[in-house]
Design an enzyme around this catalytic site. Structure first.
Site, mmCIF file in Angstrom:
data_model
loop_
_atom_site.group_PDB
_atom_site.id
_atom_site.type_symbol
_atom_site.label_atom_id
_atom_site.label_comp_id
_atom_site.label_asym_id
_atom_site.label_seq_id
_atom_site.Cartn_x
_atom_site.Cartn_y
_atom_site.Cartn_z
ATOM 1 N N CYS A 1 0.844 -1.186 0.000
ATOM 2 C CA CYS A 1 0.000 0.000 0.000
ATOM 3 C C CYS A 1 0.879 1.235 0.000
ATOM 4 C CB CYS A 1 -0.904 0.039 1.239
ATOM 5 S SG CYS A 1 -2.072 -1.321 1.353
ATOM 6 N N GLY B 1 -0.187 0.500 -5.083
ATOM 7 C CA GLY B 1 -1.486 -0.133 -4.914
ATOM 8 C C GLY B 1 -2.481 0.378 -5.930
ATOM 9 N N ASN C 1 0.055 0.855 5.863
ATOM 10 C CA ASN C 1 0.896 0.139 4.912
ATOM 11 C C ASN C 1 1.662 -0.923 5.674
ATOM 12 O OD1 ASN C 1 2.721 -0.704 2.943
ATOM 13 N ND2 ASN C 1 4.068 1.053 3.226
ATOM 14 N N GLY C 2 1.422 -2.196 5.379
ATOM 15 C CA GLY C 2 2.120 -3.263 6.062
ATOM 16 C C GLY C 2 1.224 -4.445 6.320
ATOM 17 N N TYR D 1 12.648 -3.845 -6.479
ATOM 18 C CA TYR D 1 11.474 -3.781 -7.354
ATOM 19 C C TYR D 1 10.420 -2.757 -6.963
ATOM 20 C CZ TYR D 1 7.119 -5.335 -9.600
ATOM 21 O OH TYR D 1 5.939 -5.381 -10.292
#
Length: 469
Positions: free
Chosen positions: A13, A39, A113-114, A253
């Site tokens: 996210c 996302g 986020n996580g 990436y």
């Protein structure tokens, strides 16, 4: 057919926050635009006018979700935003963020986020105690813990709530009079603080600051809580120090090449990965090409180090959405062809080194090798700018199960045969960590080694029937 069946890990996210800006929701909209790569399932913004909180969220990309009319429904000087790719919970509107709840201390919105590795156990405990969940996202667990924590303020409640969770989290909380940024004690996910005039900005990546012409101030430190109010920014570090476990795959990436991540430019690191890859796995070839876009930096580095000319051999269609309809009369390898097209004039009669960032299941890489051969290449040598991925990620990345990861049950030679390549070389773990230019002990690399430091034990994986294709 889903366009995301591209045999890649998918990012978790992205979060963005703005404090003390006249049109904060508009700023959040632009910030989320810059973070769209993190996302693409849903997008949302919560804003406050100092009295109440308003939330708008929907499934889809940022540009599809937010119209001028929708942004007008988000007045105020402070806003937080979220783009989501589900790693915990299903891909439905009820799991879109920010999530807004009312607590004894007033309304609170959260963007996360996580991934919390103990979320299921905590959820079961909370439900047994009478909690009612509106979603199946692990983020809602944080809100329930917060609502049950003792204290006269969020500053007192928040550390108590977070002491009960384990895993990866960078998140933003919004109340009518404050914005709060939090990064877990291990520092799995990135989070940065910036300044735009008199406004404070928080973002998952610094590329969002660049778009807004905001100044990068510093990273939010692992285990740090930042309280941003009318009085300024105040730092709280309530947790015991932990081992630093930054996700190295952010460099390989996930992060945008133009972001500054943990003190290093991502593009520079990726070129260094390519240089190291060329030293470890040289090839006798005529040209080096990337798998666009994620292999670009490493391919340039490989070409520079090897002295083999860099060429563009595959053209990517950047206008492919999340889904597309395959013709009723099927086209072989349609899912790859709709996104990548080979440059026959570049590839014909050449010995080709093709550089990519990773191999997950191997299915897409196999199709790319066949595509390059069908364009007339004499030889195809595959080079990967990371080690073999053998384990799933439990810290905020959407990954296949271990039995789906080709390197979990097959050696490099077996994978080379499956791809149909003339040679295959992966970057070593030591080479990858060296290329970051940082202390190697500061990174999580569990997806390569199975060395989970938080919450999990490795699992066995049965042998796959690799060549039944």
């Amino acid at each position: 057919m889903r366009a995301t069946s591209d045999d890649k890990f998918h990012d978790e996210c992205g979060i963005f926050g703005a404090w003390n800006y006249p049109e904060a929701a508009n700023l959040a909209y632009l910030g989320l635009y810059a973070l769209q790569h993190r996302g693409q399932e849903s997008a949302g913004i919560a804003a406050t006018d100092g009295q109440s909180l308003h939330v708008e969220r929907a499934m889809g990309w940022v540009a599809d979700v937010f119209s001028r009319e929708r942004l007008r429904r988000l007045p105020g000087h402070c806003a937080i935003g979220h783009v989501r790719y589900s790693t915990a919970g299903t891909s439905t509107l009820k799991n879109a963020q920010p999530i807004l709840v009312n607590t004894a201390l007033g309304p609170v919105a959260i963007a996360h986020n996580g991934n919390l590795v103990n979320a299921e156990a905590l959820r079961a405990e909370l439900e047994k105690d009478g909690a009612v969940f509106q979603s199946n996202s692990d983020t809602e667990v944080i809100l329930h813990l917060l609502a049950r924590s003792e204290g006269a303020s969020l500053e007192e409640q928040l550390p108590k709530a977070l002491n009960r969770v384990s895993g990866a989290y960078s998140f933003l909380l919004l109340t009518p009079d404050s914005m709060i940024a939090v990064r877990d004690p291990y520092g799995f996910r990135p989070l940065s603080l910036g300044k735009l005039g008199e406004a404070w900005i928080i973002a998952s990546e610094t590329c969002a600051f660049d778009l807004l012409e905001a100044e990068f101030v510093r990273d939010v430190e692992p285990g740090e809580i930042l309280f941003i109010t009318a009085q300024g920014v105040r730092s709280l570090k309530p947790f015991p120090p932990k081992e630093r476990l930054q996700c190295v795959f952010e460099y390989v990436y996930f992060a945008r090449p133009d972001s500054l991540l943990w003190g290093r430019n991502v593009y520079t690191v990726r070129k260094t990965l390519g240089h190291q890859l060329a030293r470890e796995h040289p090839a006798q070839a005529d040209i080096v090409i990337p798998v666009p876009d994620s292999g670009m930096g490493a391919a340039l580095g490989f070409a520079e180090e090897s002295g083999i000319p860099f060429e563009v051999g595959l053209i990517r269609n950047h206008y492919v959405g999340r889904t597309f309809i395959e013709p009723s009369r099927g086209i072989r390898h349609f899912g790859v062809k709709v996104k990548l097209n080979p440059m026959r004039e570049t590839l014909a009669r050449r010995r080709v080194v093709v550089v990519d960032d990773s191999i997950v299941r191997g299915t897409t890489s196999q199709k790319i090798v066949r595509m390059i051969r069908s364009a007339g290449a004499r030889e195809v040598h595959v080079r990967i700018s990371s080690p073999p991925i053998q384990w799933p990620c439990y810290y905020g990345i959407d990954t296949p199960t271990r039995k789906e990861l080709i390197a979990s049950s097959h050696n490099v030679e077996e994978i080379r045969r499956y791809l149909g390549a003339d040679s295959l070389g992966y970057l070593s773990l030591d080479g990858m960590l060296k290329a970051t230019g940082s202390d190697p002990s500061h990174f999580c690399h569990a997806c390569f080694t199975g060395g989970y430091k938080v919450g999990f034990e490795p699992e066995d994986t049965p042998q796959l029937r690799l060549f039944d294709v």
